[in-house]
Enzyme design. Sequence first.
Site, PDB file in Angstrom:
ATOM      1  N   GLU A   1      -9.744 -11.120  -7.343  1.00 10.55           N
ATOM      2  CA  GLU A   1      -8.839  -9.761  -7.182  1.00 10.55           C
ATOM      3  C   GLU A   1      -7.360 -10.285  -8.141  1.00 10.55           C
ATOM      4  O   GLU A   1      -6.883  -8.772  -8.503  1.00 10.55           O
ATOM      5  CB  GLU A   1      -7.625  -9.601  -5.398  1.00 10.55           C
TER       6      GLU A   1
ATOM      7  N   LYS B   1       0.386  -0.800   0.205  1.00 13.86           N
ATOM      8  CA  LYS B   1      -0.068   0.170   0.299  1.00 13.86           C
ATOM      9  C   LYS B   1       0.825   1.203   0.168  1.00 13.86           C
ATOM     10  O   LYS B   1       1.866   1.504   0.301  1.00 13.86           O
ATOM     11  CB  LYS B   1      -1.373  -0.615   1.628  1.00 13.86           C
TER      12      LYS B   1
HETATM   13  P1  CMP Z   1      -7.573  -4.593   3.480  1.00 13.77           P
HETATM   14  O1  CMP Z   1      -7.241  -6.227   3.661  1.00 13.77           O
HETATM   15  O2  CMP Z   1      -7.062  -3.941   1.711  1.00 13.77           O
HETATM   16  O3  CMP Z   1      -8.507  -4.681   3.267  1.00 13.77           O
HETATM   17  C1  CMP Z   1      -9.682  -2.976   3.175  1.00 13.77           C
HETATM   18  C2  CMP Z   1      -9.455  -2.058   4.088  1.00 13.77           C
HETATM   19  O4  CMP Z   1      -9.807  -1.546   5.118  1.00 13.77           O
HETATM   20  C3  CMP Z   1      -8.075  -2.376   5.712  1.00 13.77           C
HETATM   21  O5  CMP Z   1      -7.697  -3.335   4.973  1.00 13.77           O
HETATM   22  C4  CMP Z   1      -8.008  -1.560   6.018  1.00 13.77           C
HETATM   23  O6  CMP Z   1      -7.050  -1.309   6.004  1.00 13.77           O
HETATM   24  C5  CMP Z   1      -9.614  -0.927   5.854  1.00 13.77           C
HETATM   25  N1  CMP Z   1     -10.088  -0.487   7.436  1.00 13.77           N
HETATM   26  C6  CMP Z   1     -10.238   0.955   7.463  1.00 13.77           C
HETATM   27  N2  CMP Z   1     -10.997   0.747   8.872  1.00 13.77           N
HETATM   28  C7  CMP Z   1     -11.680  -0.638   9.239  1.00 13.77           C
HETATM   29  C8  CMP Z   1     -11.770  -2.233   9.986  1.00 13.77           C
HETATM   30  N3  CMP Z   1     -12.759  -0.912  11.221  1.00 13.77           N
HETATM   31  N4  CMP Z   1     -12.337  -2.830   9.548  1.00 13.77           N
HETATM   32  C9  CMP Z   1     -11.547  -3.329   7.896  1.00 13.77           C
HETATM   33  N5  CMP Z   1     -11.064  -3.082   7.800  1.00 13.77           N
HETATM   34  C10 CMP Z   1     -11.349  -2.019   7.921  1.00 13.77           C
END
Ligand code: CMP
Length: 141
Positions: free
Chosen positions: A127, A10
């Site tokens: 994905e 990221k």
């Molecule tokens: P990722 O695995 O990229 O999938 C969705 C992303 O949302 C997660 O990682 C986090 O970086 C972001 N995120 C922010 N807040 C939350 C939350 N409460 N629960 C899950 N993901 C979150």
Amino acid sequence: STERTLSIIKPDAVAKNVIGQILSRFENAGLRIVAAKMMHLSQEQAEGFYAEHKERPFFGDLVAFMTSGPVVVQVLEGEGAIAKNRDLMGATNPKEAESGTIRADFAETIDANAVHGSDSAASAEREIAYFFNDSEICPRG
Ligand code: CMP
């Protein structure tokens, strides 16, 4: 069995200049990088990728963050690659991630949490296809 999973380094981790350190963790765990590209996601690309989170309160912040700078998108291949990558990443919230995991070592907040990894075989398939054509994936023996 041999699986493929999608990994994204990221914008926070790219900005910290730890692309190589993160890729090394995948390689050291026996995963092979069979596709990779650096890209700056558009709003439409980020929204489409995270469509399953559209109704969540953090969706706007997530899309804003993921478009804030370049990312490195990769396909990782190997035995149990989906679970292996999730183990290497650690918990979504870096504050809850086990020491020695990517998120514990390189991230501070749940929004800027260094890496994304597919959470299931179905997600991995969607994905990977979202970012890569078959011809961009280079299987290795
Ligand atoms: P990722 O695995 O990229 O999938 C969705 C992303 O949302 C997660 O990682 C986090 O970086 C972001 N995120 C922010 N807040 C939350 C939350 N409460 N629960 C899950 N993901 C979150």
